[in-house]
Motif scaffolding. Sequence first.
Motif, PDB file in Angstrom:
ATOM      1  N   THR A   7      70.324  -2.685  43.104  1.00  0.00           N
ATOM      2  CA  THR A   7      70.257  -3.298  41.787  1.00  0.00           C
ATOM      3  C   THR A   7      69.086  -4.270  41.772  1.00  0.00           C
ATOM      4  O   THR A   7      69.045  -5.203  42.569  1.00  0.00           O
ATOM      5  CB  THR A   7      71.545  -4.078  41.470  1.00  0.00           C
ATOM      6  N   ILE A   8      68.152  -3.996  40.886  1.00  0.00           N
ATOM      7  CA  ILE A   8      67.014  -4.902  40.735  1.00  0.00           C
ATOM      8  C   ILE A   8      67.189  -5.569  39.382  1.00  0.00           C
ATOM      9  O   ILE A   8      67.321  -4.874  38.371  1.00  0.00           O
ATOM     10  CB  ILE A   8      65.680  -4.129  40.763  1.00  0.00           C
ATOM     11  N   SER A   9      67.265  -6.894  39.340  1.00  0.00           N
ATOM     12  CA  SER A   9      67.393  -7.507  38.022  1.00  0.00           C
ATOM     13  C   SER A   9      66.360  -8.583  37.781  1.00  0.00           C
ATOM     14  O   SER A   9      66.225  -9.520  38.559  1.00  0.00           O
ATOM     15  CB  SER A   9      68.798  -8.060  37.790  1.00  0.00           C
ATOM     16  N   GLY A  10      65.634  -8.373  36.707  1.00  0.00           N
ATOM     17  CA  GLY A  10      64.655  -9.340  36.222  1.00  0.00           C
ATOM     18  C   GLY A  10      63.629  -9.747  37.256  1.00  0.00           C
ATOM     19  O   GLY A  10      63.259 -10.912  37.362  1.00  0.00           O
ATOM     20  N   ASN A  27      59.188  -8.314  35.023  1.00  0.00           N
ATOM     21  CA  ASN A  27      60.567  -8.303  34.563  1.00  0.00           C
ATOM     22  C   ASN A  27      61.240  -6.951  34.786  1.00  0.00           C
ATOM     23  O   ASN A  27      61.751  -6.334  33.859  1.00  0.00           O
ATOM     24  CB  ASN A  27      60.600  -8.690  33.075  1.00  0.00           C
ATOM     25  N   THR A  29      63.972  -4.349  35.816  1.00  0.00           N
ATOM     26  CA  THR A  29      65.407  -4.232  35.989  1.00  0.00           C
ATOM     27  C   THR A  29      65.739  -2.757  36.130  1.00  0.00           C
ATOM     28  O   THR A  29      65.340  -1.954  35.288  1.00  0.00           O
ATOM     29  CB  THR A  29      66.141  -4.823  34.770  1.00  0.00           C
ATOM     30  N   GLU A  31      68.826   0.103  38.130  1.00  0.00           N
ATOM     31  CA  GLU A  31      69.982   0.259  38.991  1.00  0.00           C
ATOM     32  C   GLU A  31      69.991   1.683  39.522  1.00  0.00           C
ATOM     33  O   GLU A  31      69.782   2.636  38.780  1.00  0.00           O
ATOM     34  CB  GLU A  31      71.259  -0.028  38.190  1.00  0.00           C
ATOM     35  N   THR A  51      56.848  -3.005  44.237  1.00  0.00           N
ATOM     36  CA  THR A  51      58.291  -2.959  44.070  1.00  0.00           C
ATOM     37  C   THR A  51      58.961  -2.514  45.361  1.00  0.00           C
ATOM     38  O   THR A  51      59.919  -3.135  45.833  1.00  0.00           O
ATOM     39  CB  THR A  51      58.649  -1.972  42.934  1.00  0.00           C
ATOM     40  N   GLY A  64      63.821 -13.339  40.034  1.00  0.00           N
ATOM     41  CA  GLY A  64      64.788 -12.261  39.901  1.00  0.00           C
ATOM     42  C   GLY A  64      65.499 -12.002  41.212  1.00  0.00           C
ATOM     43  O   GLY A  64      65.278 -12.689  42.207  1.00  0.00           O
ATOM     44  N   THR A  65      66.401 -10.995  41.174  1.00  0.00           N
ATOM     45  CA  THR A  65      67.198 -10.717  42.366  1.00  0.00           C
ATOM     46  C   THR A  65      67.186  -9.227  42.691  1.00  0.00           C
ATOM     47  O   THR A  65      67.005  -8.381  41.817  1.00  0.00           O
ATOM     48  CB  THR A  65      68.675 -11.125  42.164  1.00  0.00           C
TER      49      THR A  65
END
Lengths: 374, 285
Positions: A7-10, A27, A29, A31, A51, A64-65
Motif C-alpha cells: 500500500t502506497i499512500s500519498g 502524491n 497512491t 494498492e 518509486t 507519505g507512507t
Amino acid sequence: MSASALTISGVDKFYGPIDRGVHAVKNLTMEIGKGEIVALLGSSGCGKTSTLRMIAGFEEVSRGTIAVAGRKVHTLPPVRRNVAMAFEGYSLYPPLTVRENMAFALKAARLPRSEVDAKVASIAKLLEIEDILERYPSSISGGQQQRASLGRALIREADLHLLDEPMGQLEPQLRAVLRGRIKHFIKERGLTAILVTHDQTEANALADRIAVMEGGVLQQFDTPDRLKERPANLFTGTFVGEPPMNVFEAFVGTAAGRINLRLPDGLSLDYDKDAFSAPVRDQLLSRERVVIGIRPYAVRRSKEGVPARVSANQWLGDQTHIAADFAGGSLVLVEHDRTRLDLGAPINVSIDPKNLHVFDQASGMAISHGMELA
Amino acid sequence: MEHTSLLERILRGVALTLVVIFFMFPIVWIFMMSFQTNETILRIPPQLIFEPTLANYTALITGKLMTAAGTLDIAFMRNLWNSVFLSVTSVAVSLLLGVPAAYAFARHKFRGSEDIAFTLLSFRFAPALLVLLPLTLYFQKLGLANTYIGLIWVYQLICLPLILWIVRGYFEDIPADIEYAYRIGGHSWFATFRKIALPLAGPGIAAAGLLAFIFAWNNFVFALVLASADKQPVTVGALAFITSSGIQYGQISAAIVLSITPTLALALYAQRYLVEGLSLGAVKG
C-alpha cells in the motif's frame, strides 16, 4: 482481491530539499493485492524507478507512507522490509560465481545446503543459465548477467519481488519464452511482483495490472485491456498502444440534425445525431472544442469519407502500417493485408463513432470512449 | 600475442635498457658506494673496480662510527626502527580513520560533505614549513613535542588525505546497487561495508596504504623539527653522517641502501595489488 501486499499512500519524492528539490514522484497512491503482478510503465524519468527504490528502501520517502503486507516499512532499513529485487544494472557480486551469487541471496534464510542447491538448480533451469553457474559475472554476457540477477531475486522468498527492467538485455526470442515461464513461476508460488519497464509488450504480457506514470504522476492504474479500451486521459491514450493512437483537435458543431467534428484544414467528420448514445451526445454538444483519438486499427479506408494522402506505407510481414497526411497532421492506420498504395496516393478514411475516444481539450481527461462516458 | 617484427623488438629492448639504466644509475651507484671507503669513493677519476668492504654496514649496525677524529656513536638502527614504527603506526591509524570516512564521503552526500572532504585534502596544499612553527609551539605547550604520539598525529597530515581521496575513488567505482543487492538480501549496512565494499575496494586500499607508507617513510621536515635524536627516523638520522671530520659517503650510502630496502620490498610485494587496484574499473558491475 486478497490481502494487500503493498500500500502506497500519498507518497512524494523530492531529490534535494522537500518542496524545493526535483519533484520526482507526486502524491502517489496505489494498492497492490497479494499474488498480483503489477508493471510500472512509463518513459525515462517518469518516476517509476524512484518509486521502486523507495519501496526497496534505497531512497527516502519525502512524504507519505509505504506498507508491505500491512507493515509500515518506509522508515525501515532495506534489510527489514522483506523484499527481493533484481537490479537494472545486474549488480552481481564480482568475486562470486553465478551459482554463489544466487545461493548468497539465501544465506540470510539459513537453509540446508541441499535445499539451496536444489533451489539454485531449478531457477537456473527456468532461466536457462545452468551452463554458466560456475562462471564469474565478468566473464559472461550482459543477457546472462541479467538472468543471473533475476534469478538471485526470484530465488528468495519475500513479501514483494521488485524487478527493475528485468529483461531489457535479452534477445527477443528468449525474452518471449522467459516472460511466460517467469509469469508461471510467480503465479504458481503466489508471489507478488512489481516490475518496472518502458516496454509495453512486456508489461502487457506479464502484468495483471499496469500503472502508467508520467512526470512523477500516476496517470492510470488498470488492467492492460482497460488501459487500451478506456484510457483515462490523453497521455495514457497516446502512450499505450502500438502504433500510438491518432489524436486531433476538433470543434464541435451541429448542422441539419447532424454533429460535425470540424478538424483543421477544413475537414470535418460528420455523424448522425443518433450515432452517439445520449449521454455522449450531451457531453459533446456541451463543449466547443474537444480532442478526439482513434486507434490505428479502428481507421477504415472507404469510398466515401474524409480525404487523406498517403505519406508512408510499411509492410511489417503481418500487417501494413499506412501513414497519411490528414487534417494538418498525420494519421496512421493498420490493415491486416498487404496493401499496395503509392506515396501521395489519395485515400478516403472513415471512423466509426463507436471507436472514437473523446478527451477534454483543456485538461486532457477522457470524456467518452465510444458509446460510453469515461 | 601481438605480432611485432624482430627489428621492432630489438629497438624496444634497447630503448627499455636505456631507460632502465638512466633511472637505476643513482641507485646502483649508491649501492656500489656502500661497499667502499671514503677514500675509494672520492678517487678521481671514479673507478668501477674496487675492493668491497663491509665496514660501512658494520659501523651502522654496531652504532660505532670510526672517523679520523675518533669514534662516534650513531643511532642508525634506532632511527630505522623509528621509521618503521612511525610509518606503520601512522598508516594504520590513517587506514582506520580514512577508510570509513572515504566510504561515508563516497556513499552519503550530506550538507557540507564536499567541503569537509576538500578541507581534508587541503592539508596537503599547506607548505609544511609554514605549518611547522605554530605546530611546534602548540606541541610544546601540549607536551606532544618529541613524543611518538605527537609525530604520528602530525603524520596524519601526510597519510590521511592521501588515503581518504584515493580510497574514496575506489568506493565510488563500486556500483551502489551491488551494495543495495546485499542489503536487501537481509544484511545491515555495516555487514555490507565489511563484506562487499571493503573486499571490492581492497586493492585500492592496499595501493593507498602503500603510497601513504612511502610518503610517511620519506618525510623529513616534520621529524627534523618535532623529534629529538631518539625519536628521529632515518631520513633525519642520515644528517649525523655529516661530521666535523667530513662527510661519510660510504656510511650514508649504506644507510640509504638499508633504509630503502623496506619500502622497496613492500612495493615489490604489493605490486600485484597495485596493478589489480588500477584495473578494478575493468570489472563489470
